[in-house]
Design an enzyme around this catalytic site. Structure first.
Site, mmCIF file in Angstrom:
data_model
loop_
_atom_site.group_PDB
_atom_site.id
_atom_site.type_symbol
_atom_site.label_atom_id
_atom_site.label_comp_id
_atom_site.label_asym_id
_atom_site.label_seq_id
_atom_site.Cartn_x
_atom_site.Cartn_y
_atom_site.Cartn_z
ATOM 1 N N ASP A 79 0.727 -1.118 -0.160
ATOM 2 C CA ASP A 79 -0.014 -0.125 0.173
ATOM 3 C C ASP A 79 1.176 1.038 0.164
ATOM 4 O O ASP A 79 1.722 1.441 -0.299
ATOM 5 C CB ASP A 79 -1.236 0.294 1.031
ATOM 6 C CG ASP A 79 -1.940 0.557 1.677
ATOM 7 O OD1 ASP A 79 -2.567 1.403 0.041
ATOM 8 O OD2 ASP A 79 -3.201 -0.403 1.124
ATOM 9 N N ASP A 115 -10.306 3.170 -3.459
ATOM 10 C CA ASP A 115 -11.068 2.274 -3.080
ATOM 11 C C ASP A 115 -11.955 2.537 -3.137
ATOM 12 O O ASP A 115 -12.880 3.523 -3.464
ATOM 13 C CB ASP A 115 -11.023 1.909 -0.939
ATOM 14 C CG ASP A 115 -9.184 2.210 -0.614
ATOM 15 O OD1 ASP A 115 -9.240 2.045 -1.575
ATOM 16 O OD2 ASP A 115 -9.741 1.969 0.722
#
Ligand code: GLA
Length: 382
Positions: free
Chosen positions: A130, A187
């Site tokens: 990430d 997301d």
């Protein structure tokens, strides 16, 4: 390890984040691995079981190593990974290029090589990496190159799934870092608007999506139906028609197919969508060619995607993003078939599993709101 082809087609699997958020545990992983085998997901090609953020303790140990949260994983990470492997599945783990992960667990910044070695020792096959809490003075390109090199030196083949959210024009440089997939969007949420927004944002980047490094449009929301523990993802849910369209879009656009629902409790329809062999075959076609987009005659909210397949067929998807039914008409000359060619297209419906026969010049269908069709077309003399 010598530059092996870690991934040939978009990876397929399951990830804990969309439904389980921080509510992960040894019991969840074991029961999910069992379910993936029992309900035919492994057989359909879903091979990676990936644990997302919140698996580790909030602090490293005295040697600077990451440790599994002892409450969630009382027997440590290796025993869970061994169990996943014993079911014929591969195991994926999560870390971050910054000092913390997005949920504020320890990140791998300045620990890249030791973390990669530890993952390899545990038997990890996939790393989602990430982009949170990253020092602003160090370009992402350097940080992703660094973990890629750490994984390559780890002694194990580990798929490197970069999760950089499409920032810094990632599609231009990520392939050269050695990453195998790259998250290109913010997301996903369990809503039709989110699916539509992600798909629309990626049409212009399809050229950068090919064998060796795939554009990851995020974890699937198919089958979530508004459930789960993740307050950021769980925002209402979609209809089965919308989930079907989402799955076909991700398949046509060569995205990894990573399931995000609770696979231990799927409806028959969810299972049918996720295990449709004809749709998966389009996503897993060995040529991995990107598709192109055509406007259709009739509705401004409808469009067609065409993807050339390795056996000479074409996958053809009709999509309707509008709020009313749309007449979608594909004129074959837009695909390259001249009127004088003496050929038509033999249509096979991948959602109904039916031959529709040879069509010449054009083929139209009425597609319901937020719906789709997927055909496999073979060139035939007429
Ligand atoms: C970011 C990623 C998500 C998920 C979370 C975990 O938001 O984009 O996919 O991994 O972090 O905290």
């Amino acid at each position: 390890m010598k530059n092996k082809f870690v991934v040939k087609t978009p990876p397929m699997g399951w990830n804990s984040w969309n439904t389980f958020y921080d509510k992960i545990s040894e019991e969840l992983i074991i029961s999910t691995a069992d379910a993936m085998v029992e309900n035919g997901l492994r057989e359909a090609g879903y091979e990676y079981l990936i644990i997302d953020d919140c698996w580790s303790s909030k602090e490293r140990d005295e040697n600077g190593n990451l440790v599994a949260d002892p409450e969630k994983f009382p027997n440590g990470m290796k025993s869970v990974i061994d169990y996943v492997h014993s079911k014929g599945l591969k195991f994926g783990i999560y870390s971050c290029c910054g000092v913390h992960t997005c949920a504020k667990h320890p990140g791998s910044f300045e620990h890249e090589f030791s973390d990669a070695k530890q993952f390899a020792e545990w038997g990890v096959d996939y790393l989602k990496y990430d982009n949170c809490f990253r020092p602003s003075s160090v370009p992402g390109e350097i940080l992703y190159r660094r973990m890629s090199m750490a994984l390559r030196s780890s002694g194990r083949d580990i798929l490197f799934a970069a999760c950089q959210w499409g920032r810094d024009e990632v599609h231009r440089w990520i392939r050269s870092t050695g990453a195998h997939t790259f998250r290109s969007t913010i997301d996903i949420q369990d809503s039709w608007r989110s699916v539509e927004q992600i798909a629309n944002s990626q049409f212009e980047h399809m050229y950068s999506n090919a064998q060796g490094c795939f554009n990851d449009m995020d974890i699937l929301i198919v089958g979530m139906h508004g459930g789960g523990f993740n307050p950021e993802t769980s925002v209402g849910g979609c209809t089965d028609t919308e989930y079907q369209t989402h799955f076909v879009l991700w398949a046509m656009m060569n995205s990894p197919l990573i399931i995000g629902c609770d696979v231990r409790n799927m409806t028959e329809k969810t299972k049918e969508i996720l295990t449709n062999k004809d749709v998966i075959a389009v996503n897993q076609d060995p040529d991995c060619r990107s598709c192109y987009k055509l406007d259709t005659y009739g509705s401004p909210d409808a469009f067609v995607l065409v993807k050339p397949l390795s056996d000479g067929d074409y996958a053809v998807g009709y999509f309707n993003f509008g709020d009313a039914p749309a007449h979608v008409e594909l004129h074959f000359w837009d695909m390259g078939l001249s009127m004088q060619a003496g050929h038509g297209l033999d249509f096979y419906d991948c959602l109904k599993h039916e031959q529709l026969g040879v069509k010449s010049e054009y083929y139209s269908a009425t597609v319901e709101s937020h719906g789709c069709r997927l055909y496999r077309c073979r060139i035939k003399e007429i």
